[in-house]
Design a protein around this motif. Sequence first.
Motif, PDB file in Angstrom:
ATOM      1  N   ASP A 174       8.249   6.280 -23.849  1.00  0.00           N
ATOM      2  CA  ASP A 174       8.068   6.588 -22.428  1.00  0.00           C
ATOM      3  C   ASP A 174       6.602   6.459 -22.030  1.00  0.00           C
ATOM      4  O   ASP A 174       6.282   5.903 -20.973  1.00  0.00           O
ATOM      5  CB  ASP A 174       8.575   8.002 -22.149  1.00  0.00           C
ATOM      6  N   ARG A 175       5.720   6.949 -22.891  1.00  0.00           N
ATOM      7  CA  ARG A 175       4.286   6.870 -22.590  1.00  0.00           C
ATOM      8  C   ARG A 175       3.829   5.417 -22.505  1.00  0.00           C
ATOM      9  O   ARG A 175       3.076   5.033 -21.601  1.00  0.00           O
ATOM     10  CB  ARG A 175       3.495   7.620 -23.661  1.00  0.00           C
ATOM     11  N   VAL A 176       4.272   4.605 -23.466  1.00  0.00           N
ATOM     12  CA  VAL A 176       3.880   3.192 -23.461  1.00  0.00           C
ATOM     13  C   VAL A 176       4.407   2.495 -22.210  1.00  0.00           C
ATOM     14  O   VAL A 176       3.702   1.693 -21.580  1.00  0.00           O
ATOM     15  CB  VAL A 176       4.418   2.498 -24.732  1.00  0.00           C
ATOM     16  N   LYS A 177       5.645   2.804 -21.824  1.00  0.00           N
ATOM     17  CA  LYS A 177       6.215   2.171 -20.639  1.00  0.00           C
ATOM     18  C   LYS A 177       5.486   2.586 -19.370  1.00  0.00           C
ATOM     19  O   LYS A 177       5.333   1.784 -18.437  1.00  0.00           O
ATOM     20  CB  LYS A 177       7.702   2.513 -20.527  1.00  0.00           C
ATOM     21  N   ARG A 178       5.041   3.838 -19.315  1.00  0.00           N
ATOM     22  CA  ARG A 178       4.296   4.273 -18.131  1.00  0.00           C
ATOM     23  C   ARG A 178       2.928   3.599 -18.075  1.00  0.00           C
ATOM     24  O   ARG A 178       2.417   3.287 -16.990  1.00  0.00           O
ATOM     25  CB  ARG A 178       4.163   5.795 -18.118  1.00  0.00           C
ATOM     26  N   LEU A 179       2.327   3.378 -19.235  1.00  0.00           N
ATOM     27  CA  LEU A 179       1.077   2.638 -19.260  1.00  0.00           C
ATOM     28  C   LEU A 179       1.306   1.198 -18.806  1.00  0.00           C
ATOM     29  O   LEU A 179       0.514   0.642 -18.038  1.00  0.00           O
ATOM     30  CB  LEU A 179       0.478   2.657 -20.671  1.00  0.00           C
ATOM     31  N   GLN A 180       2.395   0.588 -19.256  1.00  0.00           N
ATOM     32  CA  GLN A 180       2.708  -0.761 -18.821  1.00  0.00           C
ATOM     33  C   GLN A 180       3.016  -0.786 -17.333  1.00  0.00           C
ATOM     34  O   GLN A 180       2.683  -1.754 -16.629  1.00  0.00           O
ATOM     35  CB  GLN A 180       3.902  -1.296 -19.613  1.00  0.00           C
ATOM     36  N   GLN A 181       3.630   0.276 -16.844  1.00  0.00           N
ATOM     37  CA  GLN A 181       3.878   0.397 -15.408  1.00  0.00           C
ATOM     38  C   GLN A 181       2.550   0.393 -14.651  1.00  0.00           C
ATOM     39  O   GLN A 181       2.434  -0.188 -13.568  1.00  0.00           O
ATOM     40  CB  GLN A 181       4.654   1.686 -15.123  1.00  0.00           C
ATOM     41  N   GLY A 182       1.553   1.048 -15.233  1.00  0.00           N
ATOM     42  CA  GLY A 182       0.229   1.050 -14.620  1.00  0.00           C
ATOM     43  C   GLY A 182      -0.395  -0.328 -14.584  1.00  0.00           C
ATOM     44  O   GLY A 182      -1.027  -0.721 -13.597  1.00  0.00           O
ATOM     45  N   VAL A 183      -0.231  -1.089 -15.670  1.00  0.00           N
ATOM     46  CA  VAL A 183      -0.747  -2.458 -15.703  1.00  0.00           C
ATOM     47  C   VAL A 183      -0.069  -3.302 -14.620  1.00  0.00           C
ATOM     48  O   VAL A 183      -0.725  -4.047 -13.890  1.00  0.00           O
ATOM     49  CB  VAL A 183      -0.509  -3.087 -17.093  1.00  0.00           C
ATOM     50  N   ASP A 184       1.253  -3.180 -14.524  1.00  0.00           N
ATOM     51  CA  ASP A 184       1.986  -3.940 -13.503  1.00  0.00           C
ATOM     52  C   ASP A 184       1.516  -3.556 -12.099  1.00  0.00           C
ATOM     53  O   ASP A 184       1.356  -4.422 -11.227  1.00  0.00           O
ATOM     54  CB  ASP A 184       3.487  -3.676 -13.631  1.00  0.00           C
TER      55      ASP A 184
END
Length: 458
Positions: A174-184
């Motif tokens: 979940d943390r990694v996906k939220r970070l990727q969400q930030g990149v997007d």
Amino acid sequence: LDDGVALAFTAEVDVRPEITLPAYDVLAVTVDDVNVTDEEVDEQLDGLRERFASLAPVQRAAAVGDFVSLDLVATIDGAEVPGGTATGLSYEVGSGSLLAGLDDAVTGASAADVRAFQTVLVAGDLEGQTADVAVTVRTVSERQLPELDDAWAKEAAGFDDVAGLRGDVRTRIDRVKRLQQGVDARDKVLEALLALIEVPLPETVLATELEWRRQSAQDQLVRSGQSLEAWLATEGKTEPEWETELREAAEQAVKTQLVLDTVADAEELDVTDAELSDQVVRRAGRANMAPQEYANQIVQSGQITGLVAEVRRGKALATVMEAATITDESGNVIDLAVAVVIGAAFTAIVTGLVTGIFNPIISLLFNASELSKAGYVLRGASAGHDAVVLSWGLVIGAVIQFILVAVVVYFALIVPMNYVKAAQAKRAGVEDEAPAGPTDTELLTQIRDLLQAQAKNS
């Protein structure tokens, strides 16, 4: 020319275009929802189990996923290829990490079988030539995964039961996906901003950027031992297509620079000594150099102005993101702290370093498909005994991860958040106290003096 004679000349220079900025709060972007599936958790758990797997010899033909011990001899016209002979090489069938054609040759082979195949050499003095390869399979071993039970969860990861381990894995994903969400979100906000602005690109600046990108790509190919023709063939591209992609990337980069510079000017953003020092220290660490040595290098190469501009543009994009509206596909407003976005960018860098640099080096030097699988075989697999492997790759990977995460926490979270808080206070009309001067100012003084000298001479 004689003294006193008037000199007339014409100079042509590029003029920075006038750019009209839209209101930042009109920018609205949508990013993917963050959902963690059971399948993703299972995949991560299987990967963790593979790290603790053991090899057991089997009396059957090799299949994909098995490990074989083999001898290799590569020849061209009967002469051995330099460096093309290996004895007792451990190889995972189906990994594709060694020679093209090897997987097909050893799949279905049993111990003591000899197979032959041909492969095209992709590096070295004989690059592009076809070699004949003879491979002898010594042993075949299968990988046995530990049972996913409470005992293993405690032994491998320190959790009382599997439920606790699964919960931790889910949280990490979940943390990694939220970070990727930030990149997007960062990329989409920038894309939305650029879409609202027409920018006439100075041809000289564009040509310089295009030439730099072309030379940088060619230098990377040289370092990897590949020719441009071979790389284009691998990518399935023609040279005109590659040139078109380079030009499009250069145009986007120049437009981004001009727009963010305009934002920085409009917001009156400056780069402080502390921010410049942070960048110098961080980049010096990446380059394995002392900060003073790295500072001297970028000053002598004339890169200090570019570094200051890069930091300033980062602050400009952070300002735009603060005002933009970001929602997920479910309509929820995403409050992305600038630090999270920058931290996500570092996650991508870490992944790129491991995938693009560490793994290929490890694969080349130690015949392991990735860093975590690198190790030294203390005792090979035999009847009744599993192989004993000293997995030093896991240790090195953990050290690399610790160092990079520590860098991210400080430079990607603490420093940017301090800036955000200061900006918010400024908008609220609260004046910050004057910061105390650094205790060690030698490096910053040299950089500041050089910048001032350049400004006077310009």
